[in-house]
Design an enzyme around this catalytic site. Structure first.
Site, PDB file in Angstrom:
ATOM      1  N   HIS A 149       0.833  -1.201   0.000  1.00  0.00           N
ATOM      2  CA  HIS A 149       0.000   0.000   0.000  1.00  0.00           C
ATOM      3  C   HIS A 149       0.862   1.243   0.000  1.00  0.00           C
ATOM      4  O   HIS A 149       1.548   1.528   0.972  1.00  0.00           O
ATOM      5  CB  HIS A 149      -0.909   0.014   1.227  1.00  0.00           C
ATOM      6  N   LYS A 540     -12.312   6.337  -9.867  1.00  0.00           N
ATOM      7  CA  LYS A 540     -11.601   7.547 -10.286  1.00  0.00           C
ATOM      8  C   LYS A 540     -12.146   8.068 -11.610  1.00  0.00           C
ATOM      9  O   LYS A 540     -12.223   9.275 -11.834  1.00  0.00           O
ATOM     10  CB  LYS A 540     -10.103   7.264 -10.393  1.00  0.00           C
TER      11      LYS A 540
END
Length: 879
Positions: A149, A540
């Site tokens: 991450h 997105k």
């Protein structure tokens, strides 16, 4: 009342009383941190920290203006502001820790045994009754996939410091402690908090992929290895009486995967050597864990042969072992005379050691061979009447071997479809680049892994941006180029990310059925096929509301396709930790899936910060796994599938209207001329790359993003969280809801919220994202970009979304019906405010760029990055 005034009034009145135990822990840790700060920087540093703390709390009650806080923060030298930022960041780590301990205590108090816990496996089995329980359990599979991450902001040193403090806090709260022990524990707490304060929050060097592998191993070492058999035990106890004294009714249903060290899409740092080394690191950890567990159980099996005789099979196995390894077995017999089961387990442990050390004459060739030896001991114990020893801790060890094997987690490879197409073109031309050579080397590495650890250690190959069946066929073609007839066994997984790709997914799968490699795999594996859905990029591109509904439609279409083609489909959900990337409560997400798309199987990514939030403590990890598994069972039943299908059909038209209008509103902002440049100015996007958060670059290409396509979904969400806007989690939904209301009113939306899990999950997640948004502070960030039109557009949509969500849910304030989450947000909000003001000071000065010296810029950058780190700790699900 204006939207701003209403927001402030709600914020000051929405106070959830903090439980006494949590308040006591927060106060204790805060006092100790205050003592450390004063010892380090003097009483004046602590006084400044307290001034800012009290000011932001007063601001939330409308008693201090934002301008007054801005002026206060501007007075301090940058060096003092840095120390204050460190103080609030440390506070967040301690507050998170206190809340984690409170959650664990609450779970234990609620678990009385009289009634099963809500969302537990016991409750799920009870609720299912006779509804295909045996069939569902037989086909059950939970497959979390750990991924690196790029917004896991905490250093490993900070994580381990927090873990030590956690241990001391648990000891301090133990009711068995006397006054002297309690005083000593308080001293140790102070020592560990002092260490945390003196540990740098920022990394001095950038992580490489193997650092990320080692970081993830902490979750396995501390939690996962021990918790997995406890989850199986919970299911076994729910399925029938007498668990631990009979053969288990529950089969091991959890399998872990990992992308860490295998995901090379856009990350040139992940090479074939890294993938090979990642598997070796994983194997080292799991073999050490198995060795330790086997030794521990062996030491307890002090069962004398007179009371618990060995079976003929076990006696024969011991004789064969003594013939092959006389000195080793003789030593064990001397240490454990007349204890054949103990001798055998000690011999098994020695073989696991040899497996790890590559001692070929003693090593196990496969996990199946180890399982055979363990079952020899188990069967012998059963034959001797020692069922509790057979089906107790020994059964846990068997479950651990079945779950983790010798590889711990299946390492999955991911690469972009364009890389494969370019590689094939180069091979056809007879000239290959370094990148193509690396693609072939990766496939050879997969072959090596399968030879050493078995096919289950590494066979899945995910193709991102899959547009056609040719993108899947390319991987099989490349495998032929790499190894010819000795190509590894591959399960190539298409990843559909954009709105158009999601819509085209069934057609691509139909084309895949014509690929020989796919046909061979379907014939060999019972017609199982896996498809991955990308939540991050679709959100997105389309905005949160439209993406949620588009993904649901894709699930419906894929489930129908699978039924038509007699394929057992597993959907792999590429969900992020943040709400703008498909995050939110995992069990609710499962229950909101399209009918027929679960089928007892759920595979999902678990990312850096989420890994430690869910698997950092054994009790919380066990609770999380039970919640998700129970949801998978329930979502797979005909009754719930029928109810969900009826609701989806009823509200289909409304959902399409919301999706269309919300996407239009979202695109009108994100595709407007100048938006990417404005976003770079109003957020710390550019500076986030300096945090050395992960091994993957934050964007595709160099320089400021010219469009959203240049920017990866994770830093897009992370940067918006830092601004306190959280735009990816809610933007556009208000416009979508308004479109429905304008035509048909609120009633249909309210009914959908009550009756359709998908719509309820969408609104609940948006409500959580709105609750973590601060309008006043957000407006300060947005103003940095010099575009009043964008500022007005964002705040107008925020006000609309917030108002309509409350009207539809019937809540008087955000998170009104989620007391625990509301309390968590309220506990942290004022302190996040403090760090936001410090960050705004640094960001606005850096953006002004009016003659800053290099030294001044460096100091301001340090302040900015510290505040980024602290805000991430405070908001938690930031990326």
């Amino acid at each position: 009342m204006s939207a701003i005034a209403h927001h402030q009034a709600e914020r000051s009145s929405a106070v959830t009383e903090m439980p006494d135990e949590l308040r006591a822990d927060v106060r204790l840790l805060g006092e100790l941190l205050g003592q450390v700060i004063a010892e380090y920087g003097g009483d004046d540093l602590l006084a400044d920290v307290e001034r800012l703390r009290k000011a932001v709390i007063a601001a939330r009650r409308g008693k201090v203006s934002v301008d007054e806080i801005t002026a206060m923060v501007a007075e301090w030298p940058v060096e003092r502001a840095v120390q204050i930022a460190r103080a609030f960041t440390c506070y967040f780590h301690l507050a998170n820790l206190a809340e984690e301990h409170f959650r664990i205590r609450t779970l234990r108090v609620r678990d009385t045994g009289e009634e099963p816990l809500p969302e537990s496996l016991a409750q799920a089995v009870q609720e299912l009754g006779g509804e295909r329980v045996t069939e569902l359990v037989e086909g059950l599979r939970l497959h979390p996939v750990l991924t690196a991450h790029p917004t896991e902001a905490r250093r490993r040193a900070v994580v381990t410091a927090i873990q030590r403090i956690s241990g001391q806090l648990a000891a301090y709260n133990s009711p068995e402690r006397g006054a002297a022990e309690r005083a000593e524990t308080r001293r140790r707490l102070l020592e560990e908090i002092d260490l945390l304060w003196r540990t740098s929050q920022l990394r001095s060097t950038k992580l490489d992929p193997l650092d990320e592998v080692r970081t993830a191993m902490a979750a396995f070492d501390e939690t996962l290895f021990r918790v997995v058999p406890l989850v199986y035990r919970s299911l076994d106890a729910a399925l029938g009486e007498g668990t631990g004294t009979r053969e288990p009714l529950a089969r091991p249903f959890i399998r872990y995967g990992s992308w860490i060290g295998g995901d090379r899409d856009g990350n040139p740092n992940v090479t074939a050597k890294v993938t090979r080394d990642a598997v070796l690191i994983q194997a080292e950890h799991v073999l050490i864990a198995l060795e330790n567990a086997t030794h521990r159980i062996a030491r307890t099996l002090t069962l004398t042969a007179g009371y618990t005789p060995a079976s003929p099979r076990l006696r024969a196995a011991l004789t064969a072992a003594e013939n092959d390894h006389p000195e080793l077995v003789s030593e064990m017999a001397t240490r454990s005379p007349q204890e054949p089961h103990r001798q055998w387990l000690l011999f098994v442990a020695a073989r696991i050691v040899a497996t790890r050390q590559r001692g070929l004459d003693l090593a196990y060739r496969s996990p199946e061979e180890l399982l055979g030896d363990l079952r020899t001991a188990q069967e012998s114990l059963v034959a001797a009447g020692a069922e509790r020893q057979a089906y107790g801790e020994l059964q846990h060890l068997i479950w651990q071997v079945e779950t983790f094997g010798f590889h711990l987690a299946e390492l999955e490879v991911r690469q972009h479809s364009q890389v494969h197409a370019a590689a094939l073109a180069e091979l056809a031309a007879g000239r290959t680049s370094e990148r193509t050579d690396e693609v072939l080397a990766t496939i050879r590495t997969i072959g090596w892994i399968q030879e050493r650890y078995g096919v289950t250690a590494c066979s899945r190959y995910v193709v991102s941006f899959t547009r056609s069946a040719d993108d899947i066929a390319a991987v099989y073609a490349l495998a032929g180029h790499a190894l010819g007839d000795k190509a590894p066994q591959l399960d190539v997984v298409p990843l559909f990310e954009s709105g158009a790709d999601l819509a085209n997914a069934p057609g691509v799968l139909s084309g895949m059925l014509e690929i020989p490699g796919i046909q061979q795999r379907l014939a060999a594996n019972g017609r199982r096929l896996e498809v991955m859905l990308g939540y991050s990029d679709s959100a997105k591109e389309l905005g949160p509301a439209a993406a949620t509904l588009k993904l649901y439609e894709a699930q419906e279409a894929l489930a129908a396709w699978a039924a038509e083609h007699d394929v057992r489909l597993t959907l792999f959900h590429g969900r992020g930790g943040a709400l703008g990337r498909g995050g939110g409560p995992a069990n609710r997400a499962v229950l909101a899936q399209a009918p027929g798309s679960v089928g007892g199987r759920f595979k999902v990514t678990e990312q850096g910060e989420v890994i430690f939030a869910r698997y950092g403590h054994a009790a919380i990890a066990r609770r999380h796994m039970e919640q998700v598994t129970s949801a998978v069972l329930l979502a797979s039943t005909p009754s719930i599938e029928a109810r969900t299908a009826e609701a989806a059909g009823r509200f289909r038209g409304m959902a399409e209207q919301v999706a269309s209008a919300s996407e239009k509103a979202y695109r009108s902002l994100t595709e407007a001329p100048g938006f990417p440049e404005w976003f770079s100015l109003v957020s710390p996007l550019e500076e986030i790359g300096s945090l050395r958060l992960g091994s993957r670059p934050a964007r595709r290409g160099l320089g400021a993003p010219r469009s959203l396509d240049d920017l990866r979904a994770i830093p897009w969400v992370f940067a918006w969280a830092q601004t306190r806007v959280n735009l990816p989690g809610w933007y556009g939904l208000g416009s979508g809801l308004q479109a429905v209301i304008s035509e048909s009113g609120l009633d249909e939306l309210r009914a959908a919220y009550r009756e359709w899990p998908l719509f309820a999950s969408l609104l609940d997640n948006v409500e959580m994202s709105l609750a973590k948004t601060d309008r006043d502070i957000a407006a300060r960030y947005l103003a940095l970009g010099g575009r009043d039109d964008f500022v007005e557009q964002v705040l107008r949509e925020y006000d609309l979304t917030r108002r309509l969500v409350l009207e539809i849910t019937g809540h008087s304030r955000l998170l009104e019906n989620r007391r625990v989450l509301s309390r968590a947000v309220q506990l942290r909000d004022p302190y996040v405010d403090a760090l936001s003001h410090l960050q705004l000071r640094a960001l606005s000065r850096l953006r002004a760029d009016d003659g800053l010296s290099e030294e001044e810029r460096e100091r301001l950058s340090t302040l900015l990055l510290l505040s980024v780190n602290g805000v991430a700790a405070g908001l938690q699900n930031t990326g």
